[in-house]
Every structure is written in structure tokens, then in C-alpha cells.
Design an enzyme around this catalytic site. Sequence first.
Site, PDB file in Angstrom:
ATOM      1  N   GLY A  34       0.829  -1.188   0.000  1.00 14.62           N
ATOM      2  CA  GLY A  34       0.000   0.000   0.000  1.00 14.62           C
ATOM      3  C   GLY A  34       0.868   1.243   0.000  1.00 14.62           C
ATOM      4  O   GLY A  34       1.984   1.230  -0.533  1.00 14.62           O
ATOM      5  N   CYS A  35       0.390   2.298   0.595  1.00 14.17           N
ATOM      6  CA  CYS A  35       1.123   3.569   0.634  1.00 14.17           C
ATOM      7  C   CYS A  35       2.535   3.367   1.167  1.00 14.17           C
ATOM      8  O   CYS A  35       2.729   2.849   2.269  1.00 14.17           O
ATOM      9  CB  CYS A  35       0.376   4.557   1.515  1.00 14.17           C
ATOM     10  SG  CYS A  35       1.275   6.096   1.823  1.00 14.17           S
TER      11      CYS A  35
END
EC number: 1.8.4.11
Length: 214
Positions: A34-35
Site C-alpha cells: 500500500g502507501c
Amino acid sequence: MIKNKLALAVAIVGALGMTGAQGAETATAIFAGGCFWSIESDFDHAPGVISTTSGYIGGHVDNPSYEQVVTETTGHREAVKIVYDPTVTSYDKLVDTFFHLIDPIETRGQFCDYGESYTTAIYAGTDAELKVAEAGKEATAAALGKPVATIVAMAPTFWPAEDYHQDFWKGSEMLQNGLTRAQHYARYRVGCGKNGQVEAIWGKDAFKGLDGHA
């Protein structure tokens, strides 16, 4: 059987004496979770980790920019390259930690971030690492009782992200919204709901392997 497979894979890594090593004293690991701000923040709290670099991996454009990657047309994932001390930690421990700081069953992205660039993957540097990562994925699926969406593959080229993304979670530079990078990240982390969702999935094992929550 799963534990035996994991033990065998770890033994192979140890016998070969290499875990993506950059040199005699360090080794590397690459995770997409993810991020990259969050993954970098998380692993900066892991014992034995020397440095973390946010970047992009897996796409078909050389040296992509953030603006290109977020269009979801380049095939890249946001990822973090970790340099660690193998006398303090190990590849299998980092793989285990990685699974305990993401939502392994989510196919669309992570938490509030959706799109291919936010989907999860482990990129191995050697065949031995690949076996460890695959065994870790099997163990995670068994623990959760559900299929794991995380991709396990050999690592293609890792492209470091722009300087302003590096160590974003602790940056003191002021942004246009009147917050420092660290303040903006703290607000993002809460707003995205990562901690709560990871804790809901893993319970007391959430963020396993970290020196406290990031």
C-alpha cells in the site's frame, strides 16, 4: 506441513548465506504494502533495519514519476526497499512482520488507498528468498483461514521515489496545507484507518516484530 516448509525455506537461506546481500554486513528486502509512507514508517520501527527507501516496482515504464504511477497506467506498485543487518534480524522475520502490518486478503489495494499501485507484493532477490516468501504466504493464509492476495515474485528493477517521499512520516518541511510532512502523515494514518484495520485482522499479533506501533 506449513511450518515444515517455512523451516526448510529458512534453512536454505541460512545455508546459502545470502539474503539479497549488498555486502558482507547488510542484506535487502523489498515489500509493497500500500502507501509507501506507511510501510517505510512501519519498518523504520523494526529491529535490525538500517535504512528504508520508498519507490516504485513492477511496471513497464523506466524511472516513473509519482504523477505517472498514480494514474494506474504504468503497472507499478508503491514499495519500500529495506537494508537490514542479518546479524540482528532475518529475511523470514521481516516477511512475517510484513504480513502482520497489512491486510493480506484485500485484492483492491490497502485500507483507504485503492488501485494496482497500492496492492501488496513481496519481491525476492534470490530463489531462497522466494521460497521463504512463499512459505510465509502459506502460513499467513493458514492463520487467517482465507486466501492471501499478496503477490510473491522475483524482484524487477526498483526505482527510488522522489526525494520528498523519503522519510515522509518524520519530515519537518511545511506543506501547502499548513502542516509539516510529519503532521500530514499522522493525520493520513489515522484517517486511512490502517492501525484499526490491522488490529482487527491480527489482534494481539498486529504489527508483530516492530518496536511499538508506527
